[in-house]
Design a protein around this motif. Structure first.
Motif, PDB file in Angstrom:
ATOM      1  N   ASP A   6      43.393  35.139  40.436  1.00  0.00           N
ATOM      2  CA  ASP A   6      43.287  34.879  41.879  1.00  0.00           C
ATOM      3  C   ASP A   6      41.808  34.702  42.223  1.00  0.00           C
ATOM      4  O   ASP A   6      40.939  35.337  41.629  1.00  0.00           O
ATOM      5  CB  ASP A   6      43.874  36.043  42.684  1.00  0.00           C
ATOM      6  N   TRP A   7      41.541  33.841  43.192  1.00  0.00           N
ATOM      7  CA  TRP A   7      40.164  33.615  43.601  1.00  0.00           C
ATOM      8  C   TRP A   7      40.117  32.948  44.972  1.00  0.00           C
ATOM      9  O   TRP A   7      41.080  32.327  45.419  1.00  0.00           O
ATOM     10  CB  TRP A   7      39.424  32.726  42.589  1.00  0.00           C
ATOM     11  N   LYS A   8      38.993  33.105  45.593  1.00  0.00           N
ATOM     12  CA  LYS A   8      38.681  32.392  46.825  1.00  0.00           C
ATOM     13  C   LYS A   8      37.221  31.999  46.744  1.00  0.00           C
ATOM     14  O   LYS A   8      36.349  32.879  46.662  1.00  0.00           O
ATOM     15  CB  LYS A   8      38.933  33.254  48.065  1.00  0.00           C
ATOM     16  N   LEU A  25      37.776  29.165  35.205  1.00  0.00           N
ATOM     17  CA  LEU A  25      38.370  29.957  36.281  1.00  0.00           C
ATOM     18  C   LEU A  25      39.891  29.945  36.178  1.00  0.00           C
ATOM     19  O   LEU A  25      40.542  30.992  36.270  1.00  0.00           O
ATOM     20  CB  LEU A  25      37.914  29.400  37.628  1.00  0.00           C
ATOM     21  N   GLY A  50      33.106  35.584  42.582  1.00  0.00           N
ATOM     22  CA  GLY A  50      33.458  34.505  43.501  1.00  0.00           C
ATOM     23  C   GLY A  50      32.309  33.572  43.803  1.00  0.00           C
ATOM     24  O   GLY A  50      32.514  32.437  44.259  1.00  0.00           O
ATOM     25  N   PHE A  88      41.178  33.697  35.275  1.00  0.00           N
ATOM     26  CA  PHE A  88      41.275  34.431  36.540  1.00  0.00           C
ATOM     27  C   PHE A  88      42.622  34.174  37.204  1.00  0.00           C
ATOM     28  O   PHE A  88      43.095  33.040  37.272  1.00  0.00           O
ATOM     29  CB  PHE A  88      40.124  34.045  37.468  1.00  0.00           C
ATOM     30  N   TYR A 140      35.616  35.861  46.311  1.00  0.00           N
ATOM     31  CA  TYR A 140      36.044  36.783  45.253  1.00  0.00           C
ATOM     32  C   TYR A 140      36.728  36.016  44.131  1.00  0.00           C
ATOM     33  O   TYR A 140      37.153  34.871  44.310  1.00  0.00           O
ATOM     34  CB  TYR A 140      36.981  37.853  45.793  1.00  0.00           C
ATOM     35  N   ALA A 141      36.825  36.681  42.971  1.00  0.00           N
ATOM     36  CA  ALA A 141      37.583  36.159  41.833  1.00  0.00           C
ATOM     37  C   ALA A 141      38.067  37.356  41.014  1.00  0.00           C
ATOM     38  O   ALA A 141      37.285  38.249  40.689  1.00  0.00           O
ATOM     39  CB  ALA A 141      36.734  35.237  40.979  1.00  0.00           C
ATOM     40  N   ARG A 145      33.946  41.884  41.779  1.00  0.00           N
ATOM     41  CA  ARG A 145      35.020  41.040  42.326  1.00  0.00           C
ATOM     42  C   ARG A 145      34.442  39.980  43.250  1.00  0.00           C
ATOM     43  O   ARG A 145      34.799  38.788  43.157  1.00  0.00           O
ATOM     44  CB  ARG A 145      36.021  41.915  43.072  1.00  0.00           C
ATOM     45  N   SER A 146      33.537  40.383  44.138  1.00  0.00           N
ATOM     46  CA  SER A 146      32.928  39.419  45.071  1.00  0.00           C
ATOM     47  C   SER A 146      31.853  38.575  44.392  1.00  0.00           C
ATOM     48  O   SER A 146      31.708  37.384  44.692  1.00  0.00           O
ATOM     49  CB  SER A 146      32.351  40.144  46.280  1.00  0.00           C
TER      50      SER A 146
END
Length: 237
Positions: free
Chosen positions: A180-182, A174, A109, A178, A186-187, A105-106
């Motif tokens: 959600d992401w930041k 993305l 990102g 995907f 994370y993604a 997850r990280s």
């Protein structure tokens, strides 16, 4: 006979006065020339002092710029190194069909992002604007030119390549895969199993790693140049 001697005496007195006048005039000319030379020497000394002060002020500003550059280069190098490590872990996880987890997850990102870097060159631009480069030590001048005219432009090109790759491939990917992401943190994919079957993702990530290595190489080169220049400028103080 007496009149004859009087005329001779008068002529001698006149010639003596004229000789004294010539000597006096010559002395005055010499004094004027000496005065001019002294004035020129003082003026040159003042001009040299002003130029020295100007150069020192500009070099001080360049050093401050380089200290800021060095801090940013170190931060960027550290971030890019972590990005590369994360992307290599993603490639390994996809190759091995690992289950989705918090680490992935990280790590995801750190694939979908483009970092930036901007060098501060106010001092160097001022140096060129004031035409003071020729007054610098030759080695220092060469080092400054290499950093600002070669290292930094080369580094900018790497960042531009990374940005173009991000905008043309990674950002659309993305948004499509995907939910959600930041950036940099994370993604979260819609369907991780779909990513496992996507061979293009692995290929693109591997290609991105190659670009990252190039950026890291340029960051290291610029950082070494900046650090060396800071030492050179410290010796000039």
């Amino acid at each position: 006979m007496i009149k004859f001697f009087r005329k001779i005496r008068q002529k001698m007195l006149t010639e003596n006065k004229f000789s004294k006048y010539l000597i006096y005039a010559a002395g005055e000319i010499v004094l004027v020339v000496i005065g001019i030379l002294i004035a020129l020497a003082i003026n040159n000394k003042n001009e040299n002092r002003k130029e020295t002060i100007a150069i020192n002020n500009v070099l001080l500003e360049i050093k401050e710029d380089l200290l800021q550059d060095k801090a940013e280069l170190e931060f960027s190098l550290k971030a890019h190194t972590k990005d590369l490590e994360a992307q290599l872990r993603v490639i390994k996880a996809l190759d091995l069909n690992d289950s989705y987890n918090e680490n992935l997850r990280s790590d995801f990102g750190r694939i979908f992002l483009a970092r930036t870097f901007y060098s501060i060159s106010k001092g160097y631009e001022l140096l060129k604007e004031m035409n003071l480069s020729s007054s610098l030590d030759k080695n220092l001048r060469i080092s400054l030119t290499k950093y600002y005219e070669q290292d930094i432009p080369s580094l900018y090109r790497e960042f531009e390549d990374d940005k173009m790759e991000f905008e043309t491939y990674w950002l659309p990917y993305l948004r499509e895969h995907f939910k959600d992401w930041k950036f940099g943190e994370y993604a979260i994919p819609y369907d991780y199993n779909q990513l496992l079957d996507d061979s293009n993702l692995i290929s693109a990530t591997k290609f991105n790693c190659v670009n990252l290595k190039g950026t890291i190489r340029e960051l290291n080169g610029a950082l070494n140049s900046a650090s060396g220049l800071i030492k050179e400028l410290s010796l000039e103080e």
